[in-house]
Design an enzyme around this catalytic site. Structure first.
Site, mmCIF file in Angstrom:
data_model
loop_
_atom_site.group_PDB
_atom_site.id
_atom_site.type_symbol
_atom_site.label_atom_id
_atom_site.label_comp_id
_atom_site.label_asym_id
_atom_site.label_seq_id
_atom_site.Cartn_x
_atom_site.Cartn_y
_atom_site.Cartn_z
ATOM 1 N N LYS A 76 -2.345 -13.442 -0.524
ATOM 2 C CA LYS A 76 -2.718 -12.195 -0.244
ATOM 3 C C LYS A 76 -4.415 -12.111 0.016
ATOM 4 O O LYS A 76 -4.578 -11.435 1.143
ATOM 5 C CB LYS A 76 -2.474 -11.164 -1.411
ATOM 6 N N LYS A 109 9.283 -12.626 3.228
ATOM 7 C CA LYS A 109 9.874 -11.643 2.287
ATOM 8 C C LYS A 109 9.841 -10.181 2.931
ATOM 9 O O LYS A 109 9.091 -9.889 3.705
ATOM 10 C CB LYS A 109 8.949 -11.403 1.134
ATOM 11 N N LYS A 125 7.165 -3.948 3.144
ATOM 12 C CA LYS A 125 6.673 -2.691 4.006
ATOM 13 C C LYS A 125 5.236 -2.848 4.896
ATOM 14 O O LYS A 125 5.036 -2.272 5.608
ATOM 15 C CB LYS A 125 6.255 -1.466 2.776
#
Ligand code: TRP
Length: 334
Positions: free
Chosen positions: A113, A196, A199
């Site tokens: 991230k 993955k 959103k």
């Protein structure tokens, strides 16, 4: 002592998708018959990332509605919002004092991230797994159903619990066990089977949103990436075909069908028939849930009442446990 407590949570990031449903919420429903369950909407986690800081309260209600629409029964389970209960942040601080930095440096999700710009990543993103450990341990939870990507955070949680217990020579915190069940605990992008479903993927075609209409779901599945080989005959033919494997897992997870039967029915054919069957399965399940979600979201009083009731139940357990924890540490008591 209750040694049968299940705890889990989803972040209110907006735009819930099939990955949130199959990888998390769907797997929680069955626990309710045999165990005491606490399901949290983890908004303190959501603000670790700047893109999630908008519309927090709407997104929180959306997750609450998704829980209930998916079969979480607020009479049996405790459903509440993380930021309503002070104990989460407070325990996170205490546990952070029992977490060596070296342990956090191993967390792969932070590395993913934060990307290249680690120096600019917020401290909260780095210490996020400690907050997650606090969520779980605040209720002395025993079982934590999570997607595959959270396994490392669960191992850290156990290490932190042990570190605290050892230091204070207590067995106050149980060592929670991850439960990673289901055939689609990791739902992948419809466009790239190695990524993955997310959103934040710029392409809406890569995911099925929990609020997509039947028409949109059908189109997305029709256009989902496969390959030029025929439908596989068995597991060996799934090797290096992540997109095909993902679609099959989605089908298995919702239909509850056995893998052998799918191979028998579709092997050797092109993907058209399978995709039609998959569409039908996904549409019939998801449209029921999205209709129910919309109904719940239009009756705010009902949702608010559920979250208030959940808050009261969570408050009682968390305050009792926080008092005990402070006693163990021997903080001055007023
Ligand atoms: N980190 C989890 C996720 O991103 C969400 C989460 C926060 C959680 N606290 C938790 C899950 C406690 C299980 C238990 O999916």
């Amino acid at each position: 002592m209750n040694d049968d407590l299940v705890f889990s949570g989803v972040q209110p990031t907006g735009n819930l998708h099939l990955g949130n449903y199959l990888g998390a919420i769907k797997n929680w429903v069955d626990f309710q018959t045999s165990k005491k369950c606490i399901f949290c909407i983890v908004d303190l986690h959501a603000i670790t990332s700047s893109e999630n800081r908008k519309e927090l309260s709407e997104n929180t209600k959306q997750v609450a509605a998704a829980y209930i629409a998916s079969g979480i029964d607020p009479k049996k389970s405790t459903v509440f919002v993380q930021s309503n209960i002070e104990g989460h942040s407070e325990l996170a601080w205490i546990l952070s004092c029992h977490t060596p930095i070296g342990w956090l440096n191993r967390m792969t999700q932070f590395k993913d991230k934060a990307g290249k710009n680690k120096e600019k990543a917020p401290l909260g993103l780095y210490s996020y797994p400690v907050l997650m450990a606090a969520d779980i341990l605040l209720y002395k939870s025993n079982y934590v159903p999570v997607g595959d990507d959270q396994k490392q955070h669960l191992e850290l949680c156990r290490d932190i619990a042990q570190s605290f217990n050892r230091f204070y020579d207590t067995n106050f915190f149980p060592l929670p066990e991850p439960i990673i069940t289901g055939t689609a605990t990791r739902v992948m992008s419809l466009k790239d089977g190695k990524k993955k479903m997310s959103k934040s993927d710029p392409s809406d075609q890569s995911r099925i949103n929990m609020t997509d209409t039947a028409d949109i779901i059908q189109k997305k599945i029709q256009r989902a990436r496969t390959d030029s080989l025929p439908f596989p005959e068995d597991d060996t033919e799934l090797k290096d075909r992540p997109e095909v494997e993902n679609l099959i897992n989605i089908y298995l997870s919702i239909s509850g069908e056995k893998k052998q039967n799918i191979f028998k029915e579709f092997s050797g054919r092109d993907f058209k028939g399978f995709k039609e069957a998959l569409s039908e399965t996904v549409v019939s399940r998801m449209s029921k849930i999205s209709n129910e979600m919309n109904k719940l979201l239009s009756d705010k009083d009902y949702l608010n009442a559920i979250l208030l009731d959940g808050f009261n139940k969570a408050k009682e357990i968390s305050e009792t446990n926080m008092r005990e924890i402070k006693k163990i540490i021997k903080f001055y008591s007023k």
